[in-house]
Design a protein around this motif. Structure first.
Motif, mmCIF file in Angstrom:
data_model
loop_
_atom_site.group_PDB
_atom_site.id
_atom_site.type_symbol
_atom_site.label_atom_id
_atom_site.label_comp_id
_atom_site.label_asym_id
_atom_site.label_seq_id
_atom_site.Cartn_x
_atom_site.Cartn_y
_atom_site.Cartn_z
ATOM 1 N N GLY A 28 32.379 -9.946 7.648
ATOM 2 C CA GLY A 28 32.689 -10.416 8.869
ATOM 3 C C GLY A 28 31.277 -10.974 9.775
ATOM 4 N N LEU A 344 39.677 -5.593 9.216
ATOM 5 C CA LEU A 344 38.751 -6.667 9.589
ATOM 6 C C LEU A 344 39.472 -7.897 9.492
ATOM 7 C CD1 LEU A 344 35.732 -7.566 10.100
ATOM 8 C CD2 LEU A 344 35.535 -7.962 7.825
ATOM 9 N N GLY A 350 35.446 -4.254 12.707
ATOM 10 C CA GLY A 350 34.694 -3.577 11.758
ATOM 11 C C GLY A 350 34.278 -2.150 11.498
#
Length: 389
Positions: A28, A344, A350
């Motif tokens: 991410g 995510l 996250g």
């Protein structure tokens, strides 16, 4: 793609496992609109007076190598800080400055353990602690934390039973990452007496010691240990002073180890950057208001997190006593790593997968609530469809 199994590496390195927290984060990092709650990192920048101390040190010519064990001015400040906080009586010879708490753990692991040595740790636990000792070839055995009356609990008898003669060290992270469990002072006394009797090292990860939800400082072995006890305390500037990227920490060890710790530093990093050490010195000297401010921000983050999670029937929220994480179970969740990847991808939030902290963590997710109110509110709004499903 090259396979590591085909490259002639040391067996203890070959067997190391990648951090599942880092794996999720790297999926991410750099993505737009991601709310990064995966690392143990507050959302706020380092305070200007600390930054200015580093800038002044650079402008003043603090560009050169430093003593292996750290600049004396910072070592003296750490001794003063620790003695005031824990009621200890530390001599500067017992303090070694390290470029990060993590590197302090690696130095400690290299100092104490040889391949095959047995080390006992608490689980769930931050994977990098076990990784530091595994990288030295140590055998890691774990004692689980249990849930009792809505709090994390350690069976002291089970821990003492695991600390058998011939065990090299026990590693205790309190307040604990990821659970927020805190070892009571009376349990610390029992562990210290047991380890004295059997000649077992205590490695205390004290990084979150200021982040107790109930008192100014969590109980510490430094408050009860004698100078010659087999105790090494590892600490860091990362959490309480919002200095994660600065990479600065320290070790407290018996004074007789000063020379060996200096040698290991010499062969590892040579020293910690002088201007970073000066920033740390000023943080300790003038930063109590910063710590208090952070603790208040974390308190607010905890309230938002606990109230938000209470709304989801599928979530079992186990109250932390310290640190700044919520380690919550999700009923029916059997693969937290895949779940963290899905969350995510679908929500842009996250989280760290519970299995990253050991088998006992499977079925859970970790969220760092050292965040602004609006970020946490948005995160829970995004997470709602997943947690309700």
């Amino acid at each position: 793609m090259t396979q590591f199994s085909n490259i002639p590496l040391a067996a203890r390195v070959q067997d190391l496992q990648a951090s599942k927290i880092r794996t999720i984060a790297e999926l991410g990092m750099g993505e737009k609109d991601v709310l990064p709650l995966w690392f143990g990192e507050g959302a706020w920048p380092t305070s200007p007076f600390i930054v200015e101390a580093a800038v002044a040190a650079l402008q003043g010519g603090n560009h050169m190598y430093q003593p292996n064990n750290g600049a004396m001015a910072l070592r003296e400040e750490i001794a003063r800080y620790s003695n005031n906080l824990f009621g200890s009586d530390l001599d500067v010879r017992r303090i070694t400055v390290t470029p990060s708490g993590m590197q302090g753990l690696m130095l400690t692991a290299g100092l104490l353990t040889s391949p095959g040595d047995r080390v006992v740790a608490i689980s769930p636990g931050w994977p990098n602690i076990n990784g530091a000792f595994a990288a030295q070839g140590a055998q890691i055995d774990t004692v689980p934390l249990l849930v009792k009356n809505g709090r994390w609990h350690l069976d002291l008898d089970q821990l003492l039973g695991a600390l058998t003669p011939g065990t090299k060290a026990v590693v205790i992270n309190s307040p604990n990452n990821p659970t927020g469990w805190i070892m009571p002072a009376e349990d610390q006394r029992a562990v210290l007496a047991h380890c004295r009797h059997h000649g077992i090292w205590i490695v205390a990860d004290d990084v979150y010691s200021r982040l107790s939800r109930h008192e100014n400082v969590a109980p510490s072995f430094l408050s009860i240990a004698l100078p010659g006890d087999l105790l090494i305390s590892v600490n860091s500037f990362s959490k309480c002073w919002s200095m994660t990227g600065w990479r600065l920490g320290w070790i407290v060890a018996p004074a007789s180890l000063e020379e060996k710790l200096g040698q290991l530093t010499e062969f590892n990093t040579s020293c910690t950057a002088g201007f970073v050490q000066e920033a740390g010195r000023i943080a300790l000297r003038d930063g109590e208001a910063e710590v208090a401010d952070l603790r208040e921000r974390i308190r607010i983050g905890y309230e938002i997190t606990s109230q938000s999670l209470a709304q989801f029937e599928q979530v079992e929220f186990i109250k932390p006593d310290g640190a700044f994480y919520c380690f919550f179970r999700v009923r029916g969740l059997t693969d937290s790593f895949e779940a963290a990847k899905k969350i995510l991808s679908e929500t842009k939030v996250g989280l760290a997968p519970g299995v990253a902290f050991g088998p006992e963590g499977e079925g859970s997710l970790r969220l760092c609530y050292a965040q602004p109110e609006d970020r946490l509110t948005e995160a829970f709004a995004r997470l709602a469809p997943f947690l309700n499903s």
